[in-house]
Write a protein that holds these residues in place. Structure first.
Motif, PDB file in Angstrom:
ATOM      1  N   THR A 197       1.767   3.847 -25.114  1.00  0.00           N
ATOM      2  CA  THR A 197       2.912   4.266 -24.879  1.00  0.00           C
ATOM      3  C   THR A 197       3.416   4.541 -23.494  1.00  0.00           C
ATOM      4  OG1 THR A 197       2.857   5.258 -26.983  1.00  0.00           O
ATOM      5  CG2 THR A 197       4.656   6.164 -25.835  1.00  0.00           C
ATOM      6  N   SER A 230      14.621  11.839 -27.401  1.00  0.00           N
ATOM      7  CA  SER A 230      15.312  10.790 -28.321  1.00  0.00           C
ATOM      8  C   SER A 230      16.598  10.816 -28.015  1.00  0.00           C
ATOM      9  CB  SER A 230      15.009  11.184 -29.664  1.00  0.00           C
ATOM     10  OG  SER A 230      15.566  12.583 -30.071  1.00  0.00           O
ATOM     11  N   VAL A 286       8.405   5.676 -27.238  1.00  0.00           N
ATOM     12  CA  VAL A 286       7.709   4.928 -28.342  1.00  0.00           C
ATOM     13  C   VAL A 286       8.691   3.807 -28.705  1.00  0.00           C
ATOM     14  CG1 VAL A 286       7.541   5.445 -30.975  1.00  0.00           C
ATOM     15  CG2 VAL A 286       6.617   7.286 -29.061  1.00  0.00           C
ATOM     16  N   ASP A 314      18.189   1.947 -33.136  1.00  0.00           N
ATOM     17  CA  ASP A 314      16.891   1.381 -32.555  1.00  0.00           C
ATOM     18  C   ASP A 314      17.542   0.017 -31.860  1.00  0.00           C
ATOM     19  OD1 ASP A 314      14.426   0.805 -32.305  1.00  0.00           O
ATOM     20  OD2 ASP A 314      14.032   0.159 -34.312  1.00  0.00           O
ATOM     21  N   ARG A 371      15.756   6.553 -32.778  1.00  0.00           N
ATOM     22  CA  ARG A 371      15.129   6.905 -33.968  1.00  0.00           C
ATOM     23  C   ARG A 371      13.777   7.638 -33.846  1.00  0.00           C
ATOM     24  NH1 ARG A 371      10.443   3.667 -33.932  1.00  0.00           N
ATOM     25  NH2 ARG A 371      10.628   1.970 -32.820  1.00  0.00           N
ATOM     26  N   GLU A 372      13.286   7.583 -32.462  1.00  0.00           N
ATOM     27  CA  GLU A 372      12.054   8.046 -31.806  1.00  0.00           C
ATOM     28  C   GLU A 372      12.052   8.339 -30.295  1.00  0.00           C
ATOM     29  OE1 GLU A 372       9.231   9.383 -31.933  1.00  0.00           O
ATOM     30  OE2 GLU A 372       8.018   9.105 -33.884  1.00  0.00           O
ATOM     31  N   SER A 373      11.271   8.924 -29.880  1.00  0.00           N
ATOM     32  CA  SER A 373      11.415   9.241 -28.188  1.00  0.00           C
ATOM     33  C   SER A 373      11.356   7.761 -27.516  1.00  0.00           C
ATOM     34  CB  SER A 373      10.188   9.792 -27.805  1.00  0.00           C
ATOM     35  OG  SER A 373       9.093   9.087 -27.673  1.00  0.00           O
TER      36      SER A 373
END
Length: 198
Positions: free
Chosen positions: A51, A61, A86, A29, A81-83
């Motif tokens: 977004t 990701s 995001v 992150d 941790r996400e796309s």
């Protein structure tokens, strides 16, 4: 034959396999922004942060590096941790809220209404190998929209470039976080100035 069958059954029941078990990926992150712009005035408006729009491979990701101008590669053993869109959106929202520049800041999944929307397109969120070493690049196209009239109040492009020192994951994460902090601070100052002038 009976001995071989018993051995195979024992391995199955024990959950053993002759194939190597891959290491689970590390989930990365952006670090929280250390500094955010301090605004002397809180604007009486609510801001929705959409977004960012992105196409493959940025809409994934994967942690990306470009060894050449023609190729993207995903760093193995780690991912966001996400796309990526995001991750950028959440970083923007966290910093906007901490700055106190707007009366309310919400995500695009909120059912509440807002006066303004920050619309963005993400065209760069990757590391590059160059003659002077590895650096991180973030490219954003930004629009601040009046939700009542659907009119764009301000439009700008922003690019952040930060030297990473090396392609080691820890060095890349520091560079990504630094570049994101620069991009976020510039975006907040631009959006606040745009709305104040409007």
């Amino acid at each position: 034959m009976k001995m071989a069958s018993a051995l195979a059954l024992g391995l199955t029941l024990a959950g053993c396999t002759v194939f190597p078990v891959p290491e689970p990926p590390r989930f990365m992150d952006l670090a929280s922004a250390d500094t955010v712009p301090a605004f002397s005035q809180t604007l009486p408006a609510s801001l929705r942060v959409d977004t960012p729009l992105a196409s493959d491979p940025l809409d994934s990701s994967s942690i990306l590096i470009k060894p050449s101008a023609y190729e993207y590669q995903a760093i193995s053993g780690a991912r966001w941790r996400e796309s990526m869109p995001v991750v950028i959106r959440d970083h923007l929202i966290q910093a906007f809220r901490a700055s106190g520049g707007f009366a309310n800041v919400m995500t695009d999944t909120s059912p509440a209404t807002s006066e303004l929307t920050l619309i963005s397109e993400l065209s760069g969120f990757h590391a590059e190998d160059g003659a002077n070493g590895t650096r991180v690049v973030i490219n954003l196209h930004l629009q601040l929209m009046d939700n009542r009239t659907r009119r764009s109040l301000c439009v700008t492009n922003y690019q952040a470039r930060t030297d990473a020192g090396s392609a080691r994951l820890e060095d890349l994460m520091q560079a990504f976080s630094h570049a994101a902090e620069e991009a976020t601070s510039a975006t907040m100052s631009w959006a606040h100035r745009c709305m104040a002038e409007a």
